[in-house]
Every structure is written in structure tokens, then in C-alpha cells.
Design a protein around this motif. Sequence first.
Motif, PDB file in Angstrom:
ATOM      1  N   HIS A 163       0.835  -1.212   0.000  1.00 62.52           N
ATOM      2  CA  HIS A 163       0.000   0.000   0.000  1.00 62.52           C
ATOM      3  C   HIS A 163       0.866   1.256   0.000  1.00 62.52           C
ATOM      4  O   HIS A 163       1.183   1.813   1.047  1.00 62.52           O
ATOM      5  N   LYS A 207      -8.569  -1.979  -6.378  1.00 62.33           N
ATOM      6  CA  LYS A 207      -8.755  -1.155  -5.183  1.00 62.33           C
ATOM      7  C   LYS A 207     -10.081  -0.441  -5.274  1.00 62.33           C
ATOM      8  O   LYS A 207     -10.400   0.167  -6.306  1.00 62.33           O
ATOM      9  N   HIS A 257      -5.834  -0.385   5.913  1.00 56.79           N
ATOM     10  CA  HIS A 257      -5.710   0.491   7.090  1.00 56.79           C
ATOM     11  C   HIS A 257      -6.862   0.412   8.090  1.00 56.79           C
ATOM     12  O   HIS A 257      -7.534   1.405   8.350  1.00 56.79           O
ATOM     13  N   HIS A 300       1.574   5.119  -2.303  1.00 52.51           N
ATOM     14  CA  HIS A 300       1.118   6.063  -3.332  1.00 52.51           C
ATOM     15  C   HIS A 300       2.368   6.792  -3.826  1.00 52.51           C
ATOM     16  O   HIS A 300       2.828   7.728  -3.175  1.00 52.51           O
ATOM     17  N   ASP A 354       0.865   2.825   3.782  1.00 51.37           N
ATOM     18  CA  ASP A 354      -0.003   3.817   3.148  1.00 51.37           C
ATOM     19  C   ASP A 354       0.793   5.108   2.907  1.00 51.37           C
ATOM     20  O   ASP A 354       0.313   6.219   3.176  1.00 51.37           O
TER      21      ASP A 354
HETATM   22 ZN   LIG Z   1      -3.790   4.737   0.719  1.00 48.19          ZN
END
Ligand SMILES: [Zn+2]
Length: 440
Positions: A59, A146, A230, A61, A299
Motif C-alpha cells: 500500500h 482497489k 488500514h 502512493h 499507506d
Molecule cells: Zn492509501
Amino acid sequence: MYDRIIRHATIVRPEGQIRADIGIEDGKISAIGELDGQATRAETNASGLVLLPGFVDSHVHFRCPGHPAKEDWFSGSKAAAAGGVTSVCDMPNTSPPTVSRKDWLQKEALAAQQSIVDYGIWAGAAAGNAEEISELIRERLACGVKVFMGATTGPLLVDDNTLAEHFQLTPGVMGVHAEDETVLSHFRDLGRGQSTPDHSVLRPPEAAVKAVRRLIELCETWPREVHICHLSTAAELELLRAQKKQLPITVEVCTHHLWLSTQNALGNWMKCNPPIRDEADRLAMWEALEGEIDTLASDHAPHTKEEKERGYWDAPSGIPGVETTLPLMLRGVWEGRLSLERLVALGAERPAQIFALQGKGRIDVGYDADMVLVEPQAMRTLQARDLQTRVGWSPFAGWKMASAPSEVLVRGRTVAREGKIVADAGSGRKIPLGPLTKAD
Ligand SMILES: [Zn+2]
């Protein structure tokens, strides 16, 4: 003839630790045991060091295409490597969002040019794209689909019909951002009049609980692999405890939900979704590390300092974390809060299994030589200037955490030493994906 032998390391696997030599050949682990007198091109004495599998962060970005001022595949993958993460899976909320074959191929081309760690790329669920995404997953290109049930805008925010459609049609693993948009918009409206509302009050646990309850209902009707991203509240854990045994639902926790709570009061710097919760929720996540939680992820969602310095309503949600996950969790281990065995299960072996990342997540013969050498008990205070992420800040700057790994290897090549990068852009590659587990 081995390319390299790493001698006398303490090798950590979920089932225990052993002291042995490791022989590496053509990027793979080809022997584990007593390798005295064996021919090799290079060797390292790792006596006194602990050898972990390279971490698998499913996870992140990395922001490109679209936002290179926040991060790109080179800076993001350098941050990963510096922190002992050798495999990443990138989320679809880039610009353009990864919602078609064309978008997916465009992102993959960028990753291939720039990444220094190995990678997978998610596809995003949007209205009307279930068939196209299904193909990407069946061809073992996209590592999963996702779904954003809340917390985003544009085509990636799906309504219940689109959610149900992907639930039934799209094969493989469905990763879900589980916060219910109707609850979120209700509280957002209530907070409108305030200039600096409390983010955790605007996104209360009810939003997450309602979304998880809906996922459980859907999964009871159409059982399929669902990975809840999360997880952050004790209330969600309770729901899952009651249901999970019968359902193929796996659960991720993020480092910041383990280390930060509303007591830390960092304002927009820790504004993220789902929000940082209170102490009771934070401690519940630690307890669940030994039970319900399957995977650990960062994340990693960097935004620039300039963006984070804006007022509440204009500051974007998301915090960087890919290079601090392993150091923070190792601090947890050195302080006796978690075992090394459980840490490598959560951070490497389980995510590699769930996403069928071939050759990843474990130190064993036949696996990729993705490895992290660390010095037990070595700690440092994190300095922002040492960060590799383009945004150059971390909510954990000034925090005590484990020292940067002594060495990090991806398929036998050294990519980082003591937090310094020694690999070239483009040396990472797409992770081959194994067969789908169901007959989708
Ligand atoms: Zn995320």
C-alpha cells in the motif's frame, strides 16, 4: 559458483530463527546452510547481524503519473529501499487514475524506467470498468482491484452498485478503503462552519464500522477475497472477530495507526484517512498484531510541506511512511512489544502470499534474494534531512527508531547501505504474479 555468500547471519522466518550461510546465484537464494569452502565471487561476514526478508509494502502512493512534486517512482522507490522495503504495490489514485488498461500500462512504463525496488500496480474500481479491470487481473498484470468506499473524489469514489458489481465480477484480491461516504459527508457538513475542525471527529469510527459491516454482508452473499486496508478502530476489530472465521477477509494495519494517536496533536501534518484515532484504538491495533491483523503497510501518501501548511480544509490527507515503517516496527521489537518472527510474517510473508507475489516475502531456497541486514538494538533519532522521499518531511522526524538497515538487497543486488542509495533508476521490475486462487 555462487555470486555471493552471506555468512553466519541470524535468519528470521515466521516459524523461527536459524543461524546459517546463504548462497545467492542469479538473484535468487540457492542454498541455506553450512557453506564453508564453497566457491563464490563475493562474501560477507554477517555475524552478529539479523537477516530479514525484504519488506513487502502492498500500500503505497508513489504519485506518478501526475504529481512528481510529491513523489515519483525514483524518489519513492529510494525511500522504500532506504527503509528495507524491496517490494511495493502502488495505489490507483494517481493522475490520471489507474482505471483502464491504457492507464495501467502508462504507469507500468514509468515504474520500469524509474523504480529501484520491485513493484506491483493496483487497478482502481470505477463505474463501468469491471470487465476491463477483470482482464488486467486475469492476465496477472494488476495485483488487485482497489475500491474506495469513501475518502476520494472523481471516478474512484464508487457507489454501492459499482461496489456490488466489482464484488461479483472482478477476480483476485479486492483491496478496500472502508469508510462510508454517507457518514463522512454528514459529519463534513456538520463541521463546515469551523476553520480548524478535528479531523478524527469529522471522520468518526462509525464511518469505518458501517463500511466494514457492508463488506461483510457483501462477502456473505458473494464470498471473495477482500483485503481491508488500514483498519484503525477497535470497533471494526470487534465486527471482524464475530464474522471473520467463515469469510475470506484479510486485514491490513498501517504504521501510523500503531504509533500516532490524537494525543500527538500534529494538526494537518498527521491528517490522513482514515484519521489518526484515540489511544484506545491505537492500543487495540497493537494487540491485534498478534491475532486478526494479516499485514502491515505504510499507506505512504506524501504531500508537500506547502500543501500541509495550508488551512484544514485545503490541506490534503496523507502522510509519508514507506521509509519509517520497518525502523519503527523494529523499535517495537527491540523494546519487546512484538517478536521478530511476527514482524516478518506481517511485513513480508503474508502480504506476498495474499497478493501471490512470486519469489517474494521469505528467506528460503528458490526465493528472490530480497534481504535486509540489520544490527540488533541499534537505534537513532530520525532526521528529516536523511529522508529519501521527495517531500522531505515525516511525522516521525525527531523520533527514536531503529537505525537504517546495514544493507538492503533486491534480487541479490545491493540497493542501499546505511540508508544511502547505491542503485540506479530502472533496476526494479514488475513482480511476477502467481495463479489466481479461485477459478475466476
Ligand atoms: Zn492509501
